[in-house]
Design a protein around this motif. Structure first.
Motif, mmCIF file in Angstrom:
data_model
loop_
_atom_site.group_PDB
_atom_site.id
_atom_site.type_symbol
_atom_site.label_atom_id
_atom_site.label_comp_id
_atom_site.label_asym_id
_atom_site.label_seq_id
_atom_site.Cartn_x
_atom_site.Cartn_y
_atom_site.Cartn_z
ATOM 1 N N GLY A 120 -30.829 52.474 -16.495
ATOM 2 C CA GLY A 120 -29.426 52.510 -16.838
ATOM 3 C C GLY A 120 -28.518 52.898 -15.690
ATOM 4 N N ASN A 166 -23.680 54.744 -12.952
ATOM 5 C CA ASN A 166 -24.176 54.499 -14.301
ATOM 6 C C ASN A 166 -23.828 53.072 -14.721
ATOM 7 N N GLY A 190 -29.945 50.446 -24.404
ATOM 8 C CA GLY A 190 -29.515 50.460 -23.011
ATOM 9 C C GLY A 190 -28.954 49.123 -22.567
ATOM 10 N N ALA A 220 -23.977 49.837 -21.346
ATOM 11 C CA ALA A 220 -24.249 48.599 -22.062
ATOM 12 C C ALA A 220 -22.933 47.939 -22.450
ATOM 13 N N ARG A 223 -29.630 44.936 -29.716
ATOM 14 C CA ARG A 223 -29.624 46.405 -29.677
ATOM 15 C C ARG A 223 -29.778 46.981 -31.084
#
Length: 250
Positions: free
Chosen positions: A220, A236, A169, A239, A250
């Protein structure tokens, strides 16, 4: 386990479908780290205490001023000059004697944050400056702790959740790059009492859902609310593959 007195106190909340006794017990066993005991921290801490949080760690190095009192509801005239974390702790303990409250009268920085974040189940950023928000973001990312963050100015505010327990995320810096975010202050631009109350309470709602494992959080995502225009929008937050803070993790 809830005591008989606690079960009576939270009876109405436990009757809510999708919440129940199990969620209440999770809440009672959770530790919330609140960065800031001011305009957002006061309504957030108040809502968490009333909802049945087990422990709240309040971090703030500032002292109560008279200009704070119109929106920072946990402070009083009698406690002007007292450290904000200590003042808020007095009010919270009076509100809910079962709540464990710890006041940390220090600045949240690179030195203090790692140890504080490690003790928390949920971190709630209620500070008033972008530099601290980015430090909190990095500390939560490093520790894998969920972060609820909020900001408020004039009549509007925002809340977002970054759940670092789930890989892949975004982080706060993905949405607000550190070298691009303006550091606007309420002291210079003003802030509406009801806006801070709304944003701080939304932060508490997100923290409760994260801790109790109920409902749909803002993980998120970011919500923008305007008290003056009676509007809310949800966006939204993808990332950033090139984020200098989180991309490599990540």
């Amino acid at each position: 386990m809830l005591t008989e007195r606690q079960a009576e106190r939270y009876l109405r909340q436990m009757k809510v479908q999708g919440f129940g006794r199990e969620a209440q017990e999770k809440l009672a066993s959770s530790t919330f780290l609140l960065i800031g005991a001011g305009g957002l921290g006061c309504p957030c801490a108040q809502a968490l205490a009333a909802s049945g949080a087990g422990r709240i760690i309040l971090v703030d190095c500032d002292a109560v001023e008279r200009s704070n009192l119109s929106r920072q509801f946990l402070h009083t005239e009698e406690r002007i000059g007292m450290n904000k974390a200590q003042s808020a702790a007095i009010a919270l303990k009076a509100m809910n004697p079962d709540l464990a409250v710890e006041a940390v009268a220090e600045m949240a920085d690179e030195k203090t944050l790692p140890g504080l974040v490690a003790r928390a189940d949920v971190v709630v950023d209620c500070c008033d400056n972008s530099r601290t928000r980015h430090m909190v973001n990095r500390a939560c990312l490093g520790a894998g702790k969920p972060l609820v963050t909020g900001a408020c100015l004039r009549g509007s505010g925002q809340v977002a959740v970054f759940d670092f327990r789930v890989p892949g995320g975004p982080c706060y810096a993905c949405a607000f790059p550190e070298d691009e975010e303006p550091d606007l202050k309420a002291a210079a631009h003003g802030v509406l009492t009801l806006a801070t109350a709304i944003v701080g309470t939304v932060e508490a709602a997100e923290a409760v859902k994260v801790a109790a494992g109920v409902g749909k959080t803002l993980a998120g995502r970011l919500i923008l609310v305007s008290a003056l225009e009676a509007e809310a929008q949800v966006f939204n937050l993808p990332a950033d593959p090139d984020c200098p803070v989180c991309a490599a993790k990540r």
